[in-house]
Each structure stands twice: as structure tokens, then as C-alpha cells.
Motif scaffolding. Sequence first.
Motif, PDB file in Angstrom:
ATOM      1  N   UNK A 167       0.854  -1.191   0.000  1.00  0.00           N
ATOM      2  CA  UNK A 167       0.000   0.000   0.000  1.00  0.00           C
ATOM      3  C   UNK A 167       0.884   1.233   0.000  1.00  0.00           C
ATOM      4  N   UNK A 168       0.809   2.048  -1.063  1.00  0.00           N
ATOM      5  CA  UNK A 168       1.632   3.240  -1.170  1.00  0.00           C
ATOM      6  C   UNK A 168       1.145   4.350  -0.260  1.00  0.00           C
ATOM      7  N   UNK A 173      -2.293   0.781  -4.467  1.00  0.00           N
ATOM      8  CA  UNK A 173      -1.394  -0.364  -4.477  1.00  0.00           C
ATOM      9  C   UNK A 173      -0.208  -0.064  -5.393  1.00  0.00           C
ATOM     10  N   UNK A 174       0.974  -0.441  -4.952  1.00  0.00           N
ATOM     11  CA  UNK A 174       2.189  -0.209  -5.700  1.00  0.00           C
ATOM     12  C   UNK A 174       3.028  -1.491  -5.767  1.00  0.00           C
ATOM     13  N   UNK A 175       3.978  -1.531  -6.712  1.00  0.00           N
ATOM     14  CA  UNK A 175       4.898  -2.654  -6.868  1.00  0.00           C
ATOM     15  C   UNK A 175       6.331  -2.165  -6.794  1.00  0.00           C
ATOM     16  N   UNK A 176       7.179  -2.996  -6.248  1.00  0.00           N
ATOM     17  CA  UNK A 176       8.612  -2.761  -6.259  1.00  0.00           C
ATOM     18  C   UNK A 176       9.278  -4.018  -6.771  1.00  0.00           C
ATOM     19  N   UNK A 212     -11.625  -2.672  -1.169  1.00  0.00           N
ATOM     20  CA  UNK A 212     -10.831  -1.917  -0.217  1.00  0.00           C
ATOM     21  C   UNK A 212      -9.507  -2.626   0.081  1.00  0.00           C
ATOM     22  N   UNK A 213      -8.414  -1.834   0.125  1.00  0.00           N
ATOM     23  CA  UNK A 213      -7.089  -2.379   0.409  1.00  0.00           C
ATOM     24  C   UNK A 213      -6.674  -2.017   1.830  1.00  0.00           C
ATOM     25  N   UNK A 214      -6.244  -2.970   2.640  1.00  0.00           N
ATOM     26  CA  UNK A 214      -5.769  -2.649   3.997  1.00  0.00           C
ATOM     27  C   UNK A 214      -4.595  -1.672   3.955  1.00  0.00           C
ATOM     28  N   UNK A 215      -4.525  -0.803   4.933  1.00  0.00           N
ATOM     29  CA  UNK A 215      -3.462   0.207   4.962  1.00  0.00           C
ATOM     30  C   UNK A 215      -2.083  -0.421   5.118  1.00  0.00           C
ATOM     31  N   UNK A 216      -2.021  -1.614   5.711  1.00  0.00           N
ATOM     32  CA  UNK A 216      -0.731  -2.289   5.916  1.00  0.00           C
ATOM     33  C   UNK A 216      -0.503  -3.412   4.911  1.00  0.00           C
ATOM     34  N   UNK A 217      -1.174  -3.351   3.771  1.00  0.00           N
ATOM     35  CA  UNK A 217      -1.101  -4.427   2.785  1.00  0.00           C
ATOM     36  C   UNK A 217       0.328  -4.651   2.291  1.00  0.00           C
TER      37      UNK A 217
END
Length: 431
Positions: A167-168, A173-176, A212-217
Motif C-alpha cells: 500500500x503506497x 497499491x504499488x509494486x517494487x 478496499x485495500x488494507x493500509x498495511x497491505x
Amino acid sequence: MKTITLNTLLAFVFFITSIYQLSAQSKRKIGKIFKASEIVNNHYTGFALYEAAKEKMLFELDANKPAIPASNTKIITLYTALNMLGDSIPGLRYITKGDSLIFWGTGDPSMLHPDLKSTKVYDFLKNSDKKLFYSHSNASNDFMGSAIYTIAMVSLPVGENTAQAYAGPDGKVRLKPDFLNAHLKLDTSYHPKSFSVRRDERTNTFSYPAMSMPADFKQTVYLVPGAELTQATLIEVLGKPVHITNMALPENAKTMYSVPADSLYKRMMLPSDNYLAEQILYLCSSTLPGKLSVDAAIEHSSKNFLTDLPDLFQWRDGSGLSRYNYFSPRSIVKMLIKVRDKVGDEKRLLNMFPVGGVSGTLRNAFKTDNGVPFVWAKTGTLSNVRIQGGYLVTRKGKKFIYSFMNNNFLIPSADISNEMVRIMTLIREKY
């Protein structure tokens, strides 16, 4: 003179008879432990107990019958690596040609690995003042890995060849690595039970659900390997251009070494790391002619290092995730003997195995004896499969090597694990 000879002979016969009687008595006692167990008698149980000092089996229960070894397969992977690799892991093959540095991967999984923390290959490439060219020519197309994984074999993995979804700070949502975000999109037809990122089956494209995406995803996703992926990852982590070439690996290529071999083996064995186990076999194949291949390493090891196993076996992967692996308890004990003899140093040997009540997958299984551990063993776990294979020291100081295999049970797996611990602890106390 004849009387002395006769007395000596009689004493010798008495000594041998006493040893035989003690041995037979020990077998009966251990046999009673297994017969009295309600748990190990309702499925396949194979057991072999080898007394190190006497160099012979003390007790066997269906020990010649092959069974699925699960992660005990890593013992065979370890032995293969001990024979095919040196004290340090080959991390890179390379040549310099004019103003260019051309390099090939070996399958070494340590580069920027979060636990191994190896930076030697990274520093070598980062600090080079030459143009960098990566060749993928020695890598086989092992996306299928050992035919059953989403984990793929990679000639030059960086950071475990994974993407981290998270979670950015903007709530999206982000990827690295960052370059993968160009391949991330919303998919309204994707309906998981909880928020997760999905990778396409064959490509490094990703989708996420309209929920919804959890804040600590956070989520780790293995990537599909290829020259372009390695190139893009290296460009991002090195911060400099990296080009692709298809140049064949020359015989005179130099080798850059990365980490001490034991650090890699210990990381595979203690937490039972499946990814590292597969990559280690892939790495072993870098010492053979031809392309990198798990199957090539297995074939070479089987023909050159495993011909003395007592029973027929079937070996398909490095980690033990395959249910097509089959080894008997006697063969696992033989492998443990071979590993012991190859390593040579007991302290170094035991440092590679989980310790009962102390570390790895046995941290919470056994209890130490007043702070003193007595079991060093590799576990194996799949559905309906629970295995232990390793080294045991009794209260009397006797050293045993054992294999305890359970397949095809329908009761809770915890009951099987607890019974193995109970029986091995009894043997510790009684012998």
C-alpha cells in the motif's frame, strides 16, 4: 598355551554373544514402543535407526519401502551441492572485451537476498567503469521450474526474483521494483476473498481487484524470468545502463564468488526455504556443460553420488514440494551418513540442521534436556506427509542417525508430529 587360546576364544565368543543379546534386546524395546503407538499404526510409517559407533542399523520398520520425503529431499540437494560447489558460491561468470564487461548468471540466489545480504556481485557491477552486457544464453527456459512451481529458476536472480506489492503513501497499491507499476492494472472481474495482487500466468503483468485495500497491505509475488526482466531489474538497482547480448559463455570466462557456501545451505535447511533449494540445484548445474538446469543437476548427482543408496529412489526436484519424489528411510539414513562424512566436522554439520527446541523448523517441536539439545534434524511437511531425518544423541552419549517417515495418514498432522517427538525423546532417554 592351548588352554590360554581356548580361554581367549571362549571369552571372545561370550563377548560377541553379549553384544548380540544387547542388540536384540534393544531392537525388542524399540519395537514395543512402535507397537504400543496407536498413531503410527494407522498409516504408512517407515523408520530406520542407525548406531553411528557400531556402523549398523539398530532398528528398522518398513525401512526399505519408498515414501514421499517432502523437505527431506533438501538433504539430497545439500549433498549434491557439497560435491559440486566449493567453499564459496560462484555468483557470476564474466569476461572483459575492450570497453565492455559481459556477464552470465550462475543461478546464485544470493544477490541482494534479504537474509543473505550479499552485495559482492552488486558491488562488482555497480563499480565497474565498463559498459555492462548481460547474456542469458546459458539459461534454460525453466519457468516451469521443476514442473510444479510458481517459483521459476533464474540464472541471475536479484532479491529472490520477486516483486513486493504494498500500500503506497497515496493509498494506492504499488509494486517494487518500480518499473513493474507500468504493468499493474485494475481488474473488475477479479474477486478474491481478500485484497491481493494477481500475476498473469505467463507474463509479468499484474492486476488488483476493485475492493478496499488494507493500509498495511504487503504481498510477495514471484516473477516470470527472462533476459528483459533481469535487464530491467539490474538497471533499476544499479542505476546505470545494462544491455542484452546473446553471446555464448566462453570457457575462459572468469568467476566472481559471492557468499560462503555454508551460509546458503544453512538458510535453505533451517527455515526449509523451497526457493533456495531449487536455485541451489540450478546453481549446481553451472559446473556442468550446457545450459543451467535442475534436471541436469539431478541426473548428474544420481549417476555420480547416489549409486550406493540401498533402495531404488525417484528424485524430481530440489525442495521436496513434488509428490513424485520417493526415498526409503534406509536411503535417507544413508544420505545423512554421506552428508556427515562429506562435511567431516561435526560442529559444522550440526550447524546446518534445525536444532530441536532451539532453531529452525524444530524450534517449537522438541524440548531441550535442561537446556541441552539432543536432536538435529530436517523436517518434511506436505498434506498427509510428516517426516524427520537427522542426528540424535542419547543421555548415555550414544549417537544415532535416523529417518522417521509418515505418509498417507488421515488424522491431524499435529498428532503425527507430536508422536514423532515423543518416540524420539523416549529413545533419547532409554539409550
